[in-house]
Design an enzyme around this catalytic site. Sequence first.
Site, PDB file in Angstrom:
ATOM      1  N   ASP A 255       1.153  -1.123   0.131  1.00 38.53           N
ATOM      2  CA  ASP A 255       0.304   0.446  -0.516  1.00 38.53           C
ATOM      3  C   ASP A 255       0.968   1.356  -0.363  1.00 38.53           C
ATOM      4  OD1 ASP A 255      -2.650   1.916   0.137  1.00 38.53           O
ATOM      5  OD2 ASP A 255      -2.199   1.384   2.268  1.00 38.53           O
ATOM      6  N   HIS A 292      -1.552   4.005  -1.305  1.00 36.50           N
ATOM      7  CA  HIS A 292      -1.903   4.504   0.880  1.00 36.50           C
ATOM      8  C   HIS A 292      -2.930   4.701   0.753  1.00 36.50           C
ATOM      9  CE1 HIS A 292       0.913   6.399   2.901  1.00 36.50           C
ATOM     10  NE2 HIS A 292       0.724   5.873   4.119  1.00 36.50           N
TER      11      HIS A 292
HETATM   12  P1  NAI Z   1       2.279   2.470  16.587  1.00 31.25           P
HETATM   13  O1  NAI Z   1       2.840   3.872  17.029  1.00 31.25           O
HETATM   14  O2  NAI Z   1       0.761   2.776  17.664  1.00 31.25           O
HETATM   15  O3  NAI Z   1       3.154   1.695  16.935  1.00 31.25           O
HETATM   16  C1  NAI Z   1       4.192   1.470  16.283  1.00 31.25           C
HETATM   17  C2  NAI Z   1       5.322   0.091  17.044  1.00 31.25           C
HETATM   18  O4  NAI Z   1       6.465   0.017  16.099  1.00 31.25           O
HETATM   19  C3  NAI Z   1       4.972   0.723  18.358  1.00 31.25           C
HETATM   20  O5  NAI Z   1       4.854  -0.942  19.130  1.00 31.25           O
HETATM   21  C4  NAI Z   1       6.656   0.314  18.800  1.00 31.25           C
HETATM   22  O6  NAI Z   1       7.937   0.577  19.394  1.00 31.25           O
HETATM   23  C5  NAI Z   1       7.209  -0.172  17.466  1.00 31.25           C
HETATM   24  N1  NAI Z   1       8.748  -0.214  16.737  1.00 31.25           N
HETATM   25  C6  NAI Z   1       9.524   1.204  16.831  1.00 31.25           C
HETATM   26  N2  NAI Z   1      10.306   1.190  16.168  1.00 31.25           N
HETATM   27  C7  NAI Z   1      10.453  -0.187  15.860  1.00 31.25           C
HETATM   28  C8  NAI Z   1      11.914  -0.972  15.306  1.00 31.25           C
HETATM   29  N3  NAI Z   1      12.667  -0.579  15.393  1.00 31.25           N
HETATM   30  N4  NAI Z   1      11.569  -2.514  14.977  1.00 31.25           N
HETATM   31  C9  NAI Z   1       9.802  -2.862  15.357  1.00 31.25           C
HETATM   32  N5  NAI Z   1       8.945  -1.885  15.829  1.00 31.25           N
HETATM   33  C10 NAI Z   1       9.472  -0.981  16.402  1.00 31.25           C
HETATM   34  O7  NAI Z   1       2.047   3.375  15.834  1.00 31.25           O
HETATM   35  P2  NAI Z   1       0.097   2.501  14.709  1.00 31.25           P
HETATM   36  O8  NAI Z   1      -0.530   3.634  14.756  1.00 31.25           O
HETATM   37  O9  NAI Z   1       0.215   1.040  14.996  1.00 31.25           O
HETATM   38  O10 NAI Z   1       0.889   3.288  12.841  1.00 31.25           O
HETATM   39  C11 NAI Z   1       2.416   2.009  12.596  1.00 31.25           C
HETATM   40  C12 NAI Z   1       2.224   3.081  11.168  1.00 31.25           C
HETATM   41  O11 NAI Z   1       1.203   2.497  10.147  1.00 31.25           O
HETATM   42  C13 NAI Z   1       2.480   3.857  11.578  1.00 31.25           C
HETATM   43  O12 NAI Z   1       4.104   4.251  11.672  1.00 31.25           O
HETATM   44  C14 NAI Z   1       2.626   4.581  10.015  1.00 31.25           C
HETATM   45  O13 NAI Z   1       3.693   4.542   9.680  1.00 31.25           O
HETATM   46  C15 NAI Z   1       1.447   3.384   9.120  1.00 31.25           C
HETATM   47  N6  NAI Z   1       0.348   4.311   9.213  1.00 31.25           N
HETATM   48  C16 NAI Z   1       0.530   3.658   7.692  1.00 31.25           C
HETATM   49  C17 NAI Z   1      -1.472   4.504   6.799  1.00 31.25           C
HETATM   50  C18 NAI Z   1      -1.784   3.715   5.714  1.00 31.25           C
HETATM   51  O14 NAI Z   1      -2.687   4.338   5.214  1.00 31.25           O
HETATM   52  N7  NAI Z   1      -1.028   3.272   4.895  1.00 31.25           N
HETATM   53  C19 NAI Z   1      -2.088   5.056   7.805  1.00 31.25           C
HETATM   54  C20 NAI Z   1      -1.836   4.535   9.854  1.00 31.25           C
HETATM   55  C21 NAI Z   1      -0.174   4.738   9.568  1.00 31.25           C
END
Ligand code: NAI
Length: 326
Positions: A255, A292
């Site tokens: 995506d 996306h």
């Molecule tokens: P979140 O902050 O709740 O969770 C992110 C997780 O990744 C946390 O548990 C964190 O500890 C972990 N993390 C951080 N560094 C890491 C590493 N080096 N290795 C493994 N895990 C690691 O974020 P959420 O809300 O779950 O979003 C995740 C990602 O999804 C966002 O950063 C964004 O890039 C993406 N996203 C994509 C969307 C889309 O439309 N396709 C929409 C919203 C978010």
Amino acid sequence: MKIAFYGTKPYDRLWFEPLAKEYGYRIFFIENLLNEDTVVMAKNCDAVCVFVNDQVTKPIIEKLHDLRVKAILLRSAGYNHVDMKAARGKIHVLRVPSYSPEAVAEFATAALLSVNRRLHRAYVRTREFNMKLDGLMGTDLHGKTAGVIGTGRIGQAMIRILRGMGMEILAYDLYPNPDLDVKYVDLADLMAGSDVITLHCPLTKETHHIINKKTIAQMKKGVYLVNTSRGALVDSQALIEALKQNETFLGVALDVYEEEDGIFYEDCSDDIVRDDVLARLMSFPNVLITSHQGYFTKEAMKAIALVTLENAKMLEEGMELINEVK
Ligand code: NAI
């Protein structure tokens, strides 16, 4: 409050316009993305509002600072596109930390199921009354193992859905969540033990190209990869090489793409495609690329608009900026 709203699409106006009236804010909707040519349009504005493909680099931040713009309102959770070092002490960066984790997790599941059962091909075929099933065979996911990288909000929503489908879960996170009932393993074990690998971590220095030649070599033969997080988590060139070998991946759903700026969210159907990597990825029958859109549900759009304007309000009223990126 005056807000310069970059990269406006019709669906943004739909949610932001009526809400801005309620808040008594003036929003200048600008179709162009924020970049060195368009930054001047923020003159006399208190804040700029941007999405994931706007450029929020050091020169742009300095220019915004010169224009006395006080805040960058991100319509996203991710902030990897913002030069946070340059922003420090100059301008507030406020994000929407969570709007609908389920929206992204449900989309990731849909993409996984589509690429597994070849729905993207079946849709095109049956419209031409080609009803043959050759090339459309999928795999049962029930009883298989999914490796979830990143167990934050979206990763947890994904785990709930995949468990509902009868899948076992392996998880990897730099900061494992002790309250989560899931089996954490190291990255190499996740790669080796998963039939589906789904990415839900942010893009950071550590996660840049987390899917690369080495980690692909650790994967099982016949795995599915889903990336709804950020494009640069995957080394596209290494992915293409593996897809050409036709051994590792049964299906890949992307995506997001590392060079998506200027292509995703735009209609390029009349243009000559200059991105050979994207064109090559598109050419594989077992690769599904979407633009996306993981976040794109009514509920998520409504929440993004609400939190963004709440962030503006907290700034205006001198309240604690709970969604400030530090
Ligand atoms: P979140 O902050 O709740 O969770 C992110 C997780 O990744 C946390 O548990 C964190 O500890 C972990 N993390 C951080 N560094 C890491 C590493 N080096 N290795 C493994 N895990 C690691 O974020 P959420 O809300 O779950 O979003 C995740 C990602 O999804 C966002 O950063 C964004 O890039 C993406 N996203 C994509 C969307 C889309 O439309 N396709 C929409 C919203 C978010």
